[in-house]
Design an enzyme around this catalytic site. Structure first.
Site: not given
Ligand SMILES: *[C@@H]1O[C@H](CO)[C@@H](O)[C@H](O)[C@H]1NC(C)=O
Ligand SMILES: *[C@@H]1O[C@H](CO)[C@@H](O)[C@H](O)[C@H]1NC(C)=O
Ligand SMILES: *[C@@H]1O[C@H](CO)[C@@H](O)[C@H](O)[C@H]1NC(C)=O
Ligand SMILES: *[C@@H]1O[C@H](CO)[C@@H](O)[C@H](O)[C@H]1NC(C)=O
Ligand SMILES: *[C@@H]1O[C@H](CO)[C@@H](O)[C@H](O)[C@H]1NC(C)=O
Ligand SMILES: *[C@@H]1O[C@H](CO)[C@@H](O)[C@H](O)[C@H]1NC(C)=O
Ligand SMILES: *[C@@H]1O[C@H](CO)[C@@H](O)[C@H](O)[C@H]1NC(C)=O
Ligand SMILES: *[C@@H]1O[C@H](CO)[C@@H](O)[C@H](O)[C@H]1NC(C)=O
Length: 793
Positions: A492-493, A495-496, A498-500, A515, A610
């Protein structure tokens, strides 16, 4: 209009005649001066030389009383800044007079010619003084020839308003609000210097301080940081001469007028009126939340921020003075409708008041349980309320400062209030608990314990399924998560941290977002503790954590899945769905509420750290839910390093992240402001920074607001101008306010919520200082620049 000579003077000194001549014929046609022996009555007025202020008799609101006061001359603005006879009004100004006696004593004579107010000033030379209204709003009684020989001035006897150049100190320099908008008599609150000469300003009501400007330990003079870092105020100076200490300030912003006043609400408010503005606008206030003003609602009443009226008497009580109460003066509080009996038979009962912040000044008792606490209170006639919460608290005398909390605030307590039996509403009675009820409870309790133990044992040793912890937080096994996400196939996405991945959980295929966390060097125990804390934080505008997994070095968090994804994809990608203005505004409010909850309503304040569109998820109805809160603590020290180097984050970071100063909740406020701009423009702020500073959206908004240009022209063109202009303007102002350089100048999230919802108003907005800096030094803009392609979950 003018000043009349009361006694016909024969022997005026030549100089004074000359002075008068210059005055009457030399300037504006208005009189700013009153001479010894002259008086002011009826509707005669003094006008300051540049026609900023007027002085004379006035009557506040619908009152029938007249007072001598000073107010702004501008048509339509009769804001009174000073009142002479606050407590002794006159009823007919034509037969009353404010007279400057020959000895320099300024005296107000009532209809019966008795002096009801006087300045008590005295000149050593007869007929040598004049009284003059200055453009600063100060009325001075001084020597006619030597303007430095001031024998009395209204700035030394303030009422509720602190004007530029005015003084605030102690003794005579204490500012007190009006009782209510129709009565200038001093209210119970005060704005003054700390008695202990610690050079800070405070608000209090005589027994309790409820706001302070903060100490400054400088040696020469002292500043009030909160007030000084303010666009309209420069040079807040601490003065200590002879036996007098006070603060004064300059307002060098020439196009606007400003004033501070302690309002009838007990709040210190700064108002600003721009040159062409028809009215004053609230610019700054403390405490920003009304219920934080100590004892604002008086005794035996509750303060509820989200309700009108704000103050309500407790049940069984009524306002002591209904007229004052209805005018917003709650200082007399509420009184019992029926007196307490307090006979040995005990005709009194306790009424439950739920979910409140407890009143102050309690006494604690050593008892074993709630029932003993109740009995202890009942048996002592001076005990009027109790609360039991590990400890037994009792109150006597009166109850002050009770605040009604909302359902989402979990810190609320039960308060049991003693009332006469006849005043009781049936449902709220705290019944005497008979022993057999206790027995039944014990048995039920034991039973449930057995069941819980049985279930636990069964889960642990026979089924081997995921463990369920308190508040239904589930501990998953990593192979279950692997299965649920089909081997982490649907991303799904990223980021800094980890991933989702999307997943679905049996038995109902509930959709979840899993996540994975990188950069975790935290022990398992600590991780569990932190996650458990995050798990207890629940709010409609926060994404719910369902559970977690920790195995070896693997760490996963499992959240509710949000069908509409994250805000960035809806806002920035040319998708078919265009979020309309109504939805955008709801997202703005909801996000603010979520942050407000994290900052102000949780047990421990949580800084999100964030806030950006990637972390605002939308449910099926487009309600915003903040994701990733609490991660800062989970990730620990590495967090700020990751954050400041992470792509897609820098454009939202407050300057203090980069300068390395301490991070407070106001860092989130900054990021929120940046987000608000993007909701309005539909584009990333940082994208527009690539060209010219003029295109930088926050800069354009602040320019337009400043010049009073059409804001609608700035809004996302995909909306085709369909936006509520009032909401849009509010959002623009809030955004500008949120991105102030200094965290102290940014509003709190609760104030943002109130403003967006229309409860509070800001009409004059500060130009974001960092934009001013960027205008001057474009190189610094690099901090706010980031590559176009970004994404982070
Ligand atoms: C100013 O005061 C003088 C003397 O009291 C009076 O004669 C004159 O009319 C006043 N002027 C105005 C404009 O009120
Ligand atoms: C002061 O002025 C009044 C008239 O305004 C006059 O009657 C009185 O004699 C004067 N006193 C002195 C000491 O000049
Ligand atoms: C000023 O006038 C008032 C009222 O007449 C009087 O009580 C007071 O003593 C006077 N003060 C001085 C310093 O003359
Ligand atoms: C009057 O008092 C001032 C100070 O208030 C003083 O400087 C001045 O010398 C005095 N004048 C007379 C004549 O006493
Ligand atoms: C402070 O507020 C309380 C409640 O209104 C009041 O009873 C008390 O008198 C106030 N203190 C002072 C010094 O005014
Ligand atoms: C501020 O006040 C100080 C001391 O009174 C003075 O020296 C300085 O010039 C003032 N600065 C401004 C900008 O007015
Ligand atoms: C300063 O003023 C206070 C009261 O206002 C008084 O008690 C004290 O004696 C004064 N001190 C000096 C040095 O004049
Ligand atoms: C009743 O309560 C008051 C105040 O809490 C306390 O001072 C007093 O001693 C108590 N009286 C008795 C008889 O316990």
């Amino acid at each position: 209009m003018g000043v009349s000579s009361k006694n016909h003077c024969v022997s005026h000194s030549v100089l004074i005649l000359l002075l008068m001549f210059i005055h009457v014929y030399g300037s504006t046609g208005y009189n700013s001066t009153i001479f010894a022996g002259q008086s002011l009555n009826g509707n005669q007025k003094l006008t300051s030389p540049r026609e900023v202020f007027e002085m004379g008799f006035f009557t506040p609101g619908n009152s029938l009383n007249y007072y001598i006061g000073i107010w702004y001359k501008k048509p339509g603005d009769k804001t009174v800044v000073w009142v002479a006879n606050r407590e002794q009004p006159v009823s007919d100004p034509s037969f009353s007079a404010l007279e400057l006696l020959e000895n320099g004593n300024l005296t107000l004579l009532s209809e019966s010619k008795t002096a009801i107010w006087s300045s008590n000033s005295k000149s050593n030379v007869s007929n040598s003084t004049i009284g003059m209204l200055l453009d600063s709003g100060n009325f001075v009684v001084r020597d006619a020839l030597d303007s430095s020989l001031v024998i009395w001035q209204s700035f030394d006897h303030p009422t509720d308003t602190w004007l530029p150049g005015g003084k605030v100190g102690y003794n005579k320099l204490i500012h007190r609000p009006w009782r209510n908008p129709q009565n200038p008599a001093p209210g119970i609150f005060s704005f003054q210097l700390d008695q202990n000469e610690r050079k800070n300003l405070l608000l209090w009501n005589g027994s309790k301080m409820y706001w302070t400007s903060g100490y400054w330990t400088g040696t020469i003079f002292s500043f009030v940081p909160e007030i000084q870092l303010n666009q309209y105020v420069t040079n807040v100076t601490y003065v200590s001469i002879k036996n007098e200490s006070y603060f004064t300030y300059d307002a060098t912003y020439s196009d606007a007028l400003t004033r501070f006043m302690i309002d009838t609400t007990g709040q210190l408010k700064q108002y600003v009126r721009g040159k062409d503005f028809g009215r004053w606008n609230l610019y700054w206030m403390r405490p920003s939340e009304q219920c934080e003003v100590y004892a604002f609602c008086g005794s035996f009443s509750k303060c509820n921020l989200y309700d009108t009226p704000l103050c309500v008497c407790l049940e069984g009580f009524e306002p002591k003075r209904r007229n004052d109460w209805e005018l917003g003066d709650h200082s007399d509080g509420c009184v019992r409708k029926t007196p307490l009996q307090c006979t040995s038979g005990g005709n009194d009962r306790f009424m439950t008041i739920s979910n409140v912040r407890l009143p102050l000044n309690s006494e604690s008792l050593e008892v074993r349980n709630g029932e003993e606490c109740r009995l202890a209170c009942l048996s002592n006639c001076s005990c009027i309320a109790y609360a039991h919460d590990d400890q037994c608290f009792t109150w006597k005398g009166n109850l002050l400062n009770i605040k009604q909390l909302t359902a989402s605030e979990r810190v609320g307590k039960y308060l049991y209030l003693r009332v006469a039996a006849s005043d009781l509403t049936e449902t709220k009675v705290v019944k005497r608990k008979t022993p057999w009820i206790v027995l039944v409870l014990v048995i039920v309790g034991l039973f449930s314990l057995l069941i819980v133990v049985a279930v636990f044992v069964k889960r642990r040793y026979f089924v081997g399924e995921s463990e369920i912890l308190e508040d239904s937080l589930v501990v998953f096994r990593s192979r279950d998560l692997k299965a649920a996400t089909r081997n982490f196939s649907e991303k799904l996405g990223e980021g800094g941290f980890g991933s989702v991945f999307k997943g679905s959980l049996p038995p109902n295929s509930t959709a979840v977002a899993v996540k994975t966390l990188n950069s975790m060097n935290q022990g398992e125990k600590q991780f569990r503790t932190e996650v458990m804390t995050i798990g207890t934080i629940q709010h409609v505008n926060l994404v719910r954590l369902r559970g977690f997994c920790t195995e070896g070095s693997k760490r996963f968090l499992v959240y509710d899945y949000m069908p509409n994804g994250s805000l960035d994809s809806l806002l920035f990608q040319s998708s078919i769905t265009v979020l309309d203005w109504r939805v955008r505004y709801q997202i703005a409010i909801g996000t603010a509420k979520g942050l407000c909850y994290l900052h102000e309503e949780c047990r421990d304040c949580i800084i999100h750290c964030d806030v950006k569109p990637e972390n605002i998820l939308l449910d099926a109805e487009y309600n915003p839910k903040l994701a990733d809160f609490g991660l800062a603590k989970l990730i620990g020290r590495d967090f700020s390093r990751v954050l400041t180097t992470m792509r897609g984050t820098r454009g939202y970071l407050a300057p203090e992240w980069i300068s390395g100063e301490a991070i407070t909740p106001k860092a989130d406020v900054f990021s929120y402001g940046m987000l608000l701009f993007e909701l309005i423009s539909g584009r990333r702020n940082s994208e527009l920074l690539e060209d010219e500073m003029e295109h930088y959206f926050p800069n354009r908004v602040s320019n337009s607001l400043q010049k009073g240009e059409d804001i609608l022209a700035l809004v996302d063109c995909r909306l085709e101008g369909n936006a509520d202009i009032q909401e849009l303007t509010t959002a623009c102002k809030v955004a500008c306010w949120c991105i102030q350089d200094y965290e102290k100048n940014r509003p709190s999230m609760s104030f943002v919520v109130q403003t967006l919802m229309g409860f509070a108003e800001i009409s004059v907005f500060p130009v974001p200082m960092f934009i001013q800096r960027l205008r001057g030094r474009p190189l610094e803009a690099v901090n706010y620049y980031q590559p176009k392609s970004s994404g982070s979950g």
